[in-house]
Design an enzyme around this catalytic site. Structure first.
Site: not given
Length: 314
Positions: A69, A72, A130
């Site tokens: 993640s 992102k 997240s």
């Protein structure tokens, strides 16, 4: 691989497996000259000076790894650098965003179908808890095409264009959130640190990633108001003095990852650890690297901030 900087005299150079060099330059950062090079559990790590991009520390700098993640942060800066982007633009949450999170067992901002949130709110939902649903919403909104699949594919193309724009040859994205179906969502510690440095040059991005929590008031499908409360999964914030960001990531292939930054006395360092030994050790690894930059010993006594029960973990 050799880390080198023309005209810089090295204070310490340690050879590692595969020809890697760990270097600390007293001209780039005088404080490191008398500071022992740190040992971290992460398989890859990097630290750079945010002001000029000069490397301060490296471990497996150019080894490609999945990044989970931490992807992102690129989702966010891709949105923020779209010409004329309107942070107050309202986006309606689609059922498919929730269905995607449920299907993948992914981290979530728990966006409710029919709610309307601004792009700025979605960026916080993306970066703090997240939220893969927030990532989906942003990719669907800022990609082009007549179908959701086409728009998200288009957006991933923009993420790859961002990496190319920055001259990153060891980075590729096949997802908008780090959930890779092909294994072609990878970076290196050095590349990701460069991406983070680019992202942290945006004042809006810095405002998004800095708080430990964020509340967003959204309009529901019936015209009411729903308040979302999101907690930042980056436990370095509130634990390491001067920490200002930026993003966690965890995946089966990637392991625990962290992109981080801190400022002390007007000096900012930005760094990356990939594939740390445990979720909490990535924060200790980051603190050790920051200590190396700042010539401090905070990591020895740092106590990690706790996340509330029910908060997302990533």
């Amino acid at each position: 691989m050799k880390t080198s900087h023309k005209g810089l005299r090295r204070a310490a150079t340690v050879a590692l497996a595969g020809g890697l060099l760990l270097t600390a330059s007293p001209l780039a950062a005088p404080a490191q000259a008398a500071t022992p090079i740190p040992s971290i559990t992460a398989k890859g790590g990097f630290l750079l000076d945010q002001a000029d991009g000069k490397p301060v520390y490296g471990k497996a700098n150019n080894t490609r790894r999945q990044m989970a993640s931490t992807t992102k942060l690129v989702t966010a800066i891709t949105v923020l650098t779209i010409p004329g982007v309107d942070l107050n633009k309202k986006v309606t949450v689609k059922a498919e965003y929730r269905n995607y999170v449920a299907r993948e067992g992914a981290s979530t901002a728990d966006l409710r179908t029919g709610d309307k949130l601004t792009v700025r709110q979605l960026l916080s939902g993306l970066m703090l808890p997240s939220g893969c649903d927030a990532a989906y919403a942003l990719a669907d909104t800022y990609g082009t095409g007549t179908t959701t699949a086409a728009r998200t594919k288009s957006f991933i193309g923009k993420m790859n264009a961002k990496a190319k724009q920055l001259g990153l040859v060891n980075t590729k994205f096949d997802s908008f959130d780090g959930i890779s179906t092909t294994g072609n969502n990878y970076t290196t510690p050095w590349d990701l640190a460069k991406l983070a440095r680019h992202a942290m040059s945006s004042s809006v991005f810095r405002d998004v990633v800095k708080p430990t929590s964020y509340k967003a008031a959204a309009t529901t499908s019936t015209g009411g108001t729903r308040t979302y409360t999101w907690y930042n999964t980056n436990k370095l914030l509130g634990s390491y003095s001067g920490a200002i960001g930026v993003k966690t990531g965890t995946g089966t292939a990637a392991g625990p990852c962290l992109v981080f930054a801190a400022t002390r006395n007007g000096k900012t360092y930005t760094g990356v650890v990939l594939a740390s030994s445990t979720g909490d050790n990535r924060f200790t690894d980051a603190a050790k690297l920051l200590d190396f930059g700042f010539a401090s010993t905070t990591a020895r006594t740092m106590e990690l901030r706790s996340l509330p029960a029910g908060a997302q973990r990533d």
